[in-house]
Design an enzyme around this catalytic site. Structure first.
Site, PDB file in Angstrom:
ATOM      1  N   PHE A  12      45.716  99.798 -65.546  1.00 10.86           N
ATOM      2  CA  PHE A  12      46.401  99.049 -66.609  1.00 10.86           C
ATOM      3  C   PHE A  12      45.721  99.265 -67.957  1.00 10.86           C
ATOM      4  O   PHE A  12      46.398  99.379 -68.980  1.00 10.86           O
ATOM      5  CB  PHE A  12      46.573  97.585 -66.187  1.00 10.86           C
ATOM      6  CG  PHE A  12      45.720  96.571 -66.867  1.00 10.86           C
ATOM      7  CD1 PHE A  12      46.202  95.868 -67.965  1.00 10.86           C
ATOM      8  CD2 PHE A  12      44.453  96.274 -66.404  1.00 10.86           C
ATOM      9  CE1 PHE A  12      45.426  94.899 -68.576  1.00 10.86           C
ATOM     10  CE2 PHE A  12      43.678  95.310 -67.009  1.00 10.86           C
ATOM     11  CZ  PHE A  12      44.160  94.621 -68.110  1.00 10.86           C
ATOM     12  N   ILE A  13      44.414  99.450 -67.965  1.00 11.29           N
ATOM     13  CA  ILE A  13      43.759  99.713 -69.250  1.00 11.29           C
ATOM     14  C   ILE A  13      44.010 101.160 -69.678  1.00 11.29           C
ATOM     15  O   ILE A  13      44.422 101.425 -70.812  1.00 11.29           O
ATOM     16  CB  ILE A  13      42.245  99.406 -69.173  1.00 11.29           C
ATOM     17  CG1 ILE A  13      42.022  97.922 -68.813  1.00 11.29           C
ATOM     18  CG2 ILE A  13      41.570  99.739 -70.511  1.00 11.29           C
ATOM     19  CD1 ILE A  13      40.569  97.501 -68.684  1.00 11.29           C
ATOM     20  N   THR A  36      43.572 103.107 -57.084  1.00 12.44           N
ATOM     21  CA  THR A  36      43.951 101.781 -57.588  1.00 12.44           C
ATOM     22  C   THR A  36      44.925 101.902 -58.757  1.00 12.44           C
ATOM     23  O   THR A  36      45.639 100.952 -59.065  1.00 12.44           O
ATOM     24  CB  THR A  36      42.713 100.948 -58.031  1.00 12.44           C
ATOM     25  OG1 THR A  36      41.996 101.693 -59.005  1.00 12.44           O
ATOM     26  CG2 THR A  36      41.798 100.643 -56.868  1.00 12.44           C
ATOM     27  N   GLY A  37      44.957 103.059 -59.400  1.00 10.68           N
ATOM     28  CA  GLY A  37      45.931 103.293 -60.468  1.00 10.68           C
ATOM     29  C   GLY A  37      47.333 103.423 -59.875  1.00 10.68           C
ATOM     30  O   GLY A  37      47.492 103.616 -58.677  1.00 10.68           O
ATOM     31  N   TYR A 143      28.481  96.216 -58.076  1.00 10.06           N
ATOM     32  CA  TYR A 143      29.387  96.685 -59.139  1.00 10.06           C
ATOM     33  C   TYR A 143      28.698  96.633 -60.495  1.00 10.06           C
ATOM     34  O   TYR A 143      28.730  97.591 -61.275  1.00 10.06           O
ATOM     35  CB  TYR A 143      30.649  95.810 -59.158  1.00 10.06           C
ATOM     36  CG  TYR A 143      31.544  96.037 -60.351  1.00 10.06           C
ATOM     37  CD1 TYR A 143      32.383  97.144 -60.418  1.00 10.06           C
ATOM     38  CD2 TYR A 143      31.553  95.143 -61.429  1.00 10.06           C
ATOM     39  CE1 TYR A 143      33.205  97.360 -61.519  1.00 10.06           C
ATOM     40  CE2 TYR A 143      32.370  95.344 -62.528  1.00 10.06           C
ATOM     41  CZ  TYR A 143      33.193  96.450 -62.565  1.00 10.06           C
ATOM     42  OH  TYR A 143      34.000  96.660 -63.660  1.00 10.06           O
ATOM     43  N   ASP A 275      29.375  86.158 -57.890  1.00  8.02           N
ATOM     44  CA  ASP A 275      30.011  85.619 -59.093  1.00  8.02           C
ATOM     45  C   ASP A 275      28.977  85.182 -60.123  1.00  8.02           C
ATOM     46  O   ASP A 275      27.927  84.664 -59.751  1.00  8.02           O
ATOM     47  CB  ASP A 275      30.801  84.360 -58.707  1.00  8.02           C
ATOM     48  CG  ASP A 275      32.289  84.501 -58.975  1.00  8.02           C
ATOM     49  OD1 ASP A 275      32.746  85.636 -59.172  1.00  8.02           O
ATOM     50  OD2 ASP A 275      32.979  83.465 -58.963  1.00  8.02           O
TER      51      ASP A 275
HETATM   52  C1  UD1 Z   1      33.907  90.850 -63.260  1.00  7.90           C
HETATM   53  C2  UD1 Z   1      33.224  91.147 -64.582  1.00  7.90           C
HETATM   54  C3  UD1 Z   1      34.162  91.930 -65.476  1.00  7.90           C
HETATM   55  C4  UD1 Z   1      34.716  93.130 -64.724  1.00  7.90           C
HETATM   56  C5  UD1 Z   1      35.441  92.647 -63.482  1.00  7.90           C
HETATM   57  C6  UD1 Z   1      35.993  93.787 -62.653  1.00  7.90           C
HETATM   58  C7  UD1 Z   1      31.745  89.251 -64.971  1.00  7.90           C
HETATM   59  C8  UD1 Z   1      31.463  88.067 -65.820  1.00  7.90           C
HETATM   60  N1  UD1 Z   1      32.878  89.913 -65.256  1.00  7.90           N
HETATM   61  O1  UD1 Z   1      34.902  89.964 -63.510  1.00  7.90           O
HETATM   62  O2  UD1 Z   1      33.444  92.388 -66.603  1.00  7.90           O
HETATM   63  O3  UD1 Z   1      35.591  93.823 -65.540  1.00  7.90           O
HETATM   64  O4  UD1 Z   1      34.503  91.976 -62.674  1.00  7.90           O
HETATM   65  O5  UD1 Z   1      36.699  93.260 -61.579  1.00  7.90           O
HETATM   66  O6  UD1 Z   1      30.992  89.571 -64.093  1.00  7.90           O
HETATM   67  N2  UD1 Z   1      38.738  83.712 -58.975  1.00  7.90           N
HETATM   68  C9  UD1 Z   1      39.354  82.606 -58.421  1.00  7.90           C
HETATM   69  N3  UD1 Z   1      40.486  82.821 -57.690  1.00  7.90           N
HETATM   70  C10 UD1 Z   1      41.026  84.049 -57.474  1.00  7.90           C
HETATM   71  C11 UD1 Z   1      40.387  85.173 -58.056  1.00  7.90           C
HETATM   72  C12 UD1 Z   1      39.222  84.964 -58.794  1.00  7.90           C
HETATM   73  O7  UD1 Z   1      38.908  81.472 -58.588  1.00  7.90           O
HETATM   74  O8  UD1 Z   1      42.060  84.135 -56.795  1.00  7.90           O
HETATM   75  C13 UD1 Z   1      37.534  83.491 -59.798  1.00  7.90           C
HETATM   76  C14 UD1 Z   1      36.338  84.348 -59.427  1.00  7.90           C
HETATM   77  O9  UD1 Z   1      35.593  83.783 -58.371  1.00  7.90           O
HETATM   78  C15 UD1 Z   1      35.592  84.363 -60.761  1.00  7.90           C
HETATM   79  C16 UD1 Z   1      36.728  84.297 -61.813  1.00  7.90           C
HETATM   80  O10 UD1 Z   1      37.871  83.843 -61.135  1.00  7.90           O
HETATM   81  O11 UD1 Z   1      34.780  83.219 -60.882  1.00  7.90           O
HETATM   82  C17 UD1 Z   1      37.045  85.640 -62.417  1.00  7.90           C
HETATM   83  O12 UD1 Z   1      37.176  86.584 -61.363  1.00  7.90           O
HETATM   84  P1  UD1 Z   1      37.728  88.066 -61.589  1.00  7.90           P
HETATM   85  O13 UD1 Z   1      39.002  88.030 -62.343  1.00  7.90           O
HETATM   86  O14 UD1 Z   1      37.691  88.768 -60.292  1.00  7.90           O
HETATM   87  O15 UD1 Z   1      36.691  88.716 -62.608  1.00  7.90           O
HETATM   88  P2  UD1 Z   1      35.081  88.672 -62.652  1.00  7.90           P
HETATM   89  O16 UD1 Z   1      34.499  88.814 -61.301  1.00  7.90           O
HETATM   90  O17 UD1 Z   1      34.638  87.578 -63.556  1.00  7.90           O
END
Ligand code: UD1
Length: 320
Positions: A12-13, A36-37, A143, A275
């Site tokens: 997507f990016i 994944t693309g 990662y 996380d």
């Molecule tokens: C991380 C990185 C980001 C990277 C991305 C790639 C950090 C701060 N960010 O994003 O730079 O581009 O990985 O994937 O480390 N969550 C829920 N419910 C869901 C899905 C996720 O609660 O169904 C929560 C996760 O536990 C997390 C937050 O939402 O706390 C964001 O998750 P996600 O969108 O996967 O991104 P990050 O892991 O923050």
């Protein structure tokens, strides 16, 4: 007209950068293994781009792809924290070995500059907010380690070979075309599609974790600026790409309720391994070095993203 190679063009990016470059009259070549693309992301521009279906870990393919290229925008990755916790070797191969191949091929082809999709995850869970580039990184997940290792390779290729590199630390980029269908998908793509379909979203943990969610147009703009920025300010450097504001997941759910007309509740599940709790960027270095300013804020980004998924779901109700 310059020739740009976008690795991960089906993502997507990557596909969003491709559209922006074409609209500016630039020439675009893409490379993707489509793991994944998604080719659908390229449907409306397919006739105007050259696509190499190959893996960044294939050095010969990378050499072919870099031929005659002015700028490389390296977006290809396995972009998932939880996936890397399950499969650190796979994450390392794509996210580190792949990057070194991209750099070797770019160096050999005498590319002018390589811009890299780095990650805010490099900062880890250090309590200091906002995160700025001068802070010592403290990656938690495989990662995050891989993304940080690749940053170091970028800087190393600038120092050792004079190949100009710019690392953009993306903070939770979201927007149209982000894949909502995998358990590893970004939280906004998942929540928006779930709520539009009347399905209950799950928050991992207490929902008080926060992110500097950044709308895709801001990330695209950062890439375009990074290609053209003065080398004395940008080459060999690392920049945050974000909005400079953080929102909790609980607040995000509340903001999405009226936009998606979702009247149900949400569930809370166990917190996810690897996380980080809070993520917020200082974007002043990107402002000074690249001329970057976030132009679309979180609310406007959410509105645009919800509208896009609403249309997609109407067109294709099996979209998950
Ligand atoms: C991380 C990185 C980001 C990277 C991305 C790639 C950090 C701060 N960010 O994003 O730079 O581009 O990985 O994937 O480390 N969550 C829920 N419910 C869901 C899905 C996720 O609660 O169904 C929560 C996760 O536990 C997390 C937050 O939402 O706390 C964001 O998750 P996600 O969108 O996967 O991104 P990050 O892991 O923050």
């Amino acid at each position: 007209m310059a020739l740009y190679l976008i690795t991960g063009i089906g993502g997507f990016i990557g596909s969003s950068i491709a559209r922006a470059l074409l609209s500016r009259g630039e020439a675009v070549r893409g490379l993707d293994n489509f793991s994944t693309g998604n080719k659908n992301n390229l449907a409306e521009i397919a006739a105007r781009i050259e696509v190499h279906e190959a893996d960044i870990t294939d050095l010969d393919a990378m050499h072919r792809a870099c031929k005659g290229v002015d700028f490389v925008l390296h977006q290809a990755a396995i972009p998932s924290v939880p996936k890397s916790v399950l499969d650190p070797l796979g994450s390392n191969e794509a996210n580190v070995d792949g990057t070194v191949n991209v750099l070797v091929a770019a160096r050999d082809a005498k590319v002018k500059r390589v811009v890299y999709a780095a990650s805010s995850s490099a900062y880890g869970d250090t309590p200091t907010l906002p995160k700025h580039e001068g802070m010592k990184p403290d990656p938690i997940s495989p990662y995050a380690v891989a993304k940080l290792a690749s940053e170091h390779y970028m800087v190393s290729f600038f120092r050792c070979y004079g190949l100009e590199t710019v690392c953009l630390r993306y903070f939770n980029i979201f927007g149209p075309r982000q894949d909502p269908s995998s358990p590893y998908s970004g939280v906004l793509a998942k929540f928006i599609t779930q709520m539009l379909k009347g399905e209950q979203p799950t928050i991992f943990g207490d929902g008080e974790q926060s992110r500097d969610f950044t709308y895709i147009d801001n990330a695209v703009n950062a890439n375009l600026l990074a290609c053209k920025a003065d080398a004395s300010k940008a080459a060999g450097e690392v920049f945050n790409v974000a909005t400079g504001r953080r929102v909790t997941l609980n607040e995000t759910f509340k903001a999405l309720q009226p936009l998606t007309s979702y009247s149900g509740q949400l569930k809370y599940g166990p917190a996810r391994g690897g996380d980080v709790k809070h993520s917020l960027a200082d974007v002043s270095k990107a402002e000074a070095g690249l001329g970057y300013r976030p132009s679309i804020d979180f609310e406007e980004g959410l509105r645009r993203t919800v509208e896009w998924y609403r249309k997609e779901i109407v067109a294709d109700p099996v979209l998950t």
